[in-house]
Design an enzyme around this catalytic site. Structure first.
Site, PDB file in Angstrom:
ATOM      1  N   ARG A   1      45.469  10.250 -22.580  1.00  0.00           N
ATOM      2  CA  ARG A   1      46.384   9.813 -23.635  1.00  0.00           C
ATOM      3  C   ARG A   1      47.477  10.835 -23.933  1.00  0.00           C
ATOM      4  NH1 ARG A   1      45.592  12.844 -27.910  1.00  0.00           N
ATOM      5  NH2 ARG A   1      43.638  14.008 -28.000  1.00  0.00           N
TER       6      ARG A   1
ATOM      7  N   ASN B   1      38.298  33.329 -31.794  1.00  0.00           N
ATOM      8  CA  ASN B   1      38.595  33.481 -33.216  1.00  0.00           C
ATOM      9  C   ASN B   1      37.429  32.985 -34.078  1.00  0.00           C
ATOM     10  OD1 ASN B   1      39.640  33.516 -35.801  1.00  0.00           O
ATOM     11  ND2 ASN B   1      41.620  32.650 -35.217  1.00  0.00           N
TER      12      ASN B   1
ATOM     13  N   CYS C   1      35.506  14.311 -31.357  1.00  0.00           N
ATOM     14  CA  CYS C   1      35.160  14.676 -29.980  1.00  0.00           C
ATOM     15  C   CYS C   1      33.675  15.024 -29.896  1.00  0.00           C
ATOM     16  CB  CYS C   1      36.006  15.852 -29.511  1.00  0.00           C
ATOM     17  SG  CYS C   1      37.768  15.480 -29.367  1.00  0.00           S
TER      18      CYS C   1
ATOM     19  N   ARG D   1      31.613  13.715 -26.680  1.00  0.00           N
ATOM     20  CA  ARG D   1      32.167  12.699 -25.787  1.00  0.00           C
ATOM     21  C   ARG D   1      33.316  13.241 -24.955  1.00  0.00           C
ATOM     22  NH1 ARG D   1      37.188  10.988 -27.177  1.00  0.00           N
ATOM     23  NH2 ARG D   1      37.854  11.547 -29.288  1.00  0.00           N
TER      24      ARG D   1
ATOM     25  N   ALA E   1      35.620  16.966 -24.063  1.00  0.00           N
ATOM     26  CA  ALA E   1      35.537  18.419 -24.184  1.00  0.00           C
ATOM     27  C   ALA E   1      36.683  19.104 -23.459  1.00  0.00           C
ATOM     28  CB  ALA E   1      34.205  18.905 -23.620  1.00  0.00           C
ATOM     29  N   ASP E   2      37.549  19.735 -24.240  1.00  0.00           N
ATOM     30  CA  ASP E   2      38.596  20.612 -23.711  1.00  0.00           C
ATOM     31  C   ASP E   2      37.904  21.910 -23.303  1.00  0.00           C
ATOM     32  OD1 ASP E   2      40.589  22.545 -23.400  1.00  0.00           O
ATOM     33  OD2 ASP E   2      41.811  21.801 -25.056  1.00  0.00           O
TER      34      ASP E   2
ATOM     35  N   ASN F   1      33.338  24.877 -30.074  1.00  0.00           N
ATOM     36  CA  ASN F   1      32.258  23.926 -30.338  1.00  0.00           C
ATOM     37  C   ASN F   1      30.885  24.579 -30.212  1.00  0.00           C
ATOM     38  OD1 ASN F   1      34.237  21.668 -28.381  1.00  0.00           O
ATOM     39  ND2 ASN F   1      34.264  21.864 -30.604  1.00  0.00           N
TER      40      ASN F   1
ATOM     41  N   ILE G   1      39.553  20.210 -17.847  1.00  0.00           N
ATOM     42  CA  ILE G   1      40.461  21.353 -17.927  1.00  0.00           C
ATOM     43  C   ILE G   1      41.870  20.808 -17.792  1.00  0.00           C
ATOM     44  CG2 ILE G   1      41.214  23.512 -16.851  1.00  0.00           C
ATOM     45  CD1 ILE G   1      38.339  23.797 -15.762  1.00  0.00           C
TER      46      ILE G   1
ATOM     47  N   ALA H   1      46.792  20.240 -26.119  1.00  0.00           N
ATOM     48  CA  ALA H   1      47.401  18.951 -25.773  1.00  0.00           C
ATOM     49  C   ALA H   1      47.141  17.976 -26.913  1.00  0.00           C
ATOM     50  CB  ALA H   1      46.816  18.412 -24.468  1.00  0.00           C
TER      51      ALA H   1
END
Length: 286
Positions: free
Chosen positions: A21, A51, A170, A190, A192-193, A201, A232, A285
């Site tokens: 998307r 961080n 997510c 569901r 995962a960046d 996470n 990725i 993104a």
């Protein structure tokens, strides 16, 4: 953490080029699981600076049931800024402000923040008020009173409200498990960046497990992380390759000073002995 580096390698090896998307394509693979023994240290990625302040503030924001970015930006946490800004740009109130100007208005103008800083009924809303049910409070009560239950579950995925969220969850569902006086947590995610999101996470749900273990007079067990679409972004590939050249360091320790999870503040959480490699930047993104 070797588990995280192995995960990155797996996505690179098994993943296929895929559109999505956003305007940035991904290398995507489906179905992966990691396990972390929380008694061996706090699982915060060491192969780049991560961080922790942002992670802790975001989790406290979830726990409070908050869905407005004002608390976050007031505490110098900017990971959610882009979504309400994109929504604001579509409103009649938009006056060509930059993202920086938008965030300054959120900080300075409470009325503006209330109108344009909300993400919709995202995580905090679902944890604390899922169709009128305080899931987090209920699961804590169940852990204390019925620790052998197989229903120690909190869901962030509310189909009736997905369309009113600026970004659907997510990390969608987590379950607790008690055995040998230890509390474990299993998260299903569901989407995962892999480069930017997953380090957050892992640490966030590990921290939640520590907080609930202290609240319920248990020790920490495992954090299990199951992932659906692991990806990725193509503009993160070089950063991932850089990270894979680094060796994990010893994990830090966590000190929690307040026992009541609903009264805890950021100052009650202390990360000690965190050693890390230099930061590796990447664009989110949207």
């Amino acid at each position: 953490m070797k588990q995280y580096l192995d995960f990155l390698k797996w996505v690179l090896e098994k993943g296929k080029h895929k559109e999505n998307r956003t305007s940035v394509d991904t290398i995507s693979a489906f179905g992966y699981q990691m396990r972390f023994d929380l008694s061996k240290g706090f699982p915060l990625v060491t192969t780049k600076k991560t961080n922790f302040s942002a992670i802790a503030h975001e989790l406290l924001w979830f726990i409070k049931g908050d869905t407005n970015i004002k608390y976050l930006v007031d505490n110098k946490v900017n990971i959610w800024n882009q979504w309400p800004y994109e929504s604001y740009k579509k409103s009649q109130d938009f006056q060509s402000e930059s993202l920086k100007e938008f965030i300054q208005k959120i900080k300075d103008d409470n009325e503006f923040a209330q109108k344009h800083g909300n993400l919709g009924p995202v995580y905090g809303k679902q944890w604390r008020d899922f169709l009128g049910i305080d899931q987090l409070k209920k699961v804590i009560e169940q852990i204390k009173n019925n620790p052998n239950s197989r229903r120690l579950i909190v869901s962030s995925w509310n189909p009736s409200e997905i369309d009113t969220m600026l970004l659907p969850p997510c990390h969608t569902l987590f379950q607790f498990y008690v055995n040998d006086n230890k509390l474990s947590c299993h998260l299903y995610q569901r989407s995962a960046d892999a480069f930017l999101g997953i380090p957050f996470n892992i640490a966030s749900y590990a921290l939640l497990t520590f907080l609930l273990a202290q609240e319920t007079n248990l020790e920490v067990g495992d954090f299990v992380h199951s992932i659906g679409d692991a990806h990725i972004y193509v503009n993160h590939l070089e950063q991932v390759k850089t990270q894979l050249k680094r060796n994990p360091k010893e994990l830090p320790k966590l000190i929690i000073k307040n026992k009541n999870i609903f009264e805890i503040n950021f100052e009650d959480i202390e990360l000690v002995d965190y050693e890390f490699d230099p930061i590796i930047k990447g664009e989110v993104a949207v």
